[in-house]
Design an enzyme around this catalytic site. Sequence first.
Site, PDB file in Angstrom:
ATOM      1  N   GLY A  40       0.856  -0.985   0.078  1.00  0.00           N
ATOM      2  CA  GLY A  40      -0.022  -0.046  -0.186  1.00  0.00           C
ATOM      3  C   GLY A  40       0.816   1.133  -0.134  1.00  0.00           C
ATOM      4  N   MET A  43       4.129   6.660  -3.676  1.00  0.00           N
ATOM      5  CA  MET A  43       5.206   7.686  -3.867  1.00  0.00           C
ATOM      6  C   MET A  43       4.723   8.692  -4.491  1.00  0.00           C
ATOM      7  SD  MET A  43       9.154   6.960  -5.188  1.00  0.00           S
ATOM      8  CE  MET A  43      10.546   8.231  -5.171  1.00  0.00           C
ATOM      9  N   GLY A  49      14.176  18.030  -4.199  1.00  0.00           N
ATOM     10  CA  GLY A  49      15.450  17.505  -3.978  1.00  0.00           C
ATOM     11  C   GLY A  49      16.153  18.482  -3.180  1.00  0.00           C
ATOM     12  N   TYR A  86      24.090  14.980   2.233  1.00  0.00           N
ATOM     13  CA  TYR A  86      23.639  16.483   1.635  1.00  0.00           C
ATOM     14  C   TYR A  86      24.241  17.417   2.831  1.00  0.00           C
ATOM     15  CZ  TYR A  86      21.207  14.243  -2.080  1.00  0.00           C
ATOM     16  OH  TYR A  86      21.053  13.593  -3.317  1.00  0.00           O
ATOM     17  N   HIS A 142      23.251   5.228  -2.245  1.00  0.00           N
ATOM     18  CA  HIS A 142      23.449   6.222  -3.147  1.00  0.00           C
ATOM     19  C   HIS A 142      24.144   6.005  -4.021  1.00  0.00           C
ATOM     20  CE1 HIS A 142      23.912  10.803  -2.408  1.00  0.00           C
ATOM     21  NE2 HIS A 142      23.381  10.478  -3.612  1.00  0.00           N
TER      22      HIS A 142
END
Length: 341
Positions: A40, A43, A49, A86, A142
Amino acid sequence: MNSLPLTALLAAICLSGSAVAYRATADVPSVPLRNAAVPGLRMPVVGLGTWAYGFPGEKWNDTIGQTATMEFLKLGGRRIDGARSYGDQAGVGKGVKASGLDRSEIFLTSKLPCYGYNETLQFVDGILATLETTYVDLLLIHWPYSKSKIGTTDPNCKPNTAASAATCRQSVWRALETTFKAGKAKAIGVSNFEEKHLADIISMPDALIPAVNQVEFHPYWHEDGLVAFCQKHNITFNSYTPLSCPDWAPKTHLWPKKHGALDEDVVMAAATAHSKTPAQVLLRWAFQQDIVVNPRTYSTAHMAENLDIFNFELTSEEMKALSSIKPPTLNKVCPNPQKDP
């Protein structure tokens, strides 16, 4: 990725008034994740970003991450894409908390390096602590190969050579499976994986198949064969740099177009024809190929623009023209994982 193309599913909603095909948030549709995902889980098609490639004056930090996250969520966006590397995940976590939204309404993605099994489990706990959450919705490896594995305890990642690359990513994938089964990630996947890297995962005995592969994708760099491979295996294809990184790549790559693909004639012509912006055309081009996108911006106006791509449709001729744009010599923004062992 779906039994019907995304555009066909949207049309079905419009015609029937039913919400069976999509659970939309502020008019932004979402797609179901398959394979290594809880049943379920959906996305959102457009996410935010949160990295700026380190270009001077453009590097994100916690303050920018928090503000951008809050603004994006105010506009109705519900997916934030981040990574351990990041440097702004603490800000993203604070932005999520400050939004006032229930955590279950927000789709958080994070990524970690390919270092080793135990290291991966440690990275996961660190990511969750930084984001101030008990789980992420999507956790990705990544890159398929990390040149630096200083201090790794995983024998599958030693020695750090091309020969150990496959066994190392397989070991890291097992750690992601452990994370998934522990409920710390609702879905697991990969980023920057080519077919050969995906094959290493798919070939493992009893392995879960990645739910997502996040890869650079824009008119200057689009691996159509990789898209087809992923969709054949029900792996959702997720585009980063979908706008060709217009504020950075044209400068560093010496592109003739000031804003990269946004300035291409066929892009601007389609934008004029549909009363849209060039950015909306490029995002729509990806969407009509069943690809979800992560345009990065901290401009509120651009966020709203990026979320508004579901009320027009590019013609087959326009789609073909966009896919046929002649790229500049240095056409890839990020390093090429095709070169990774």
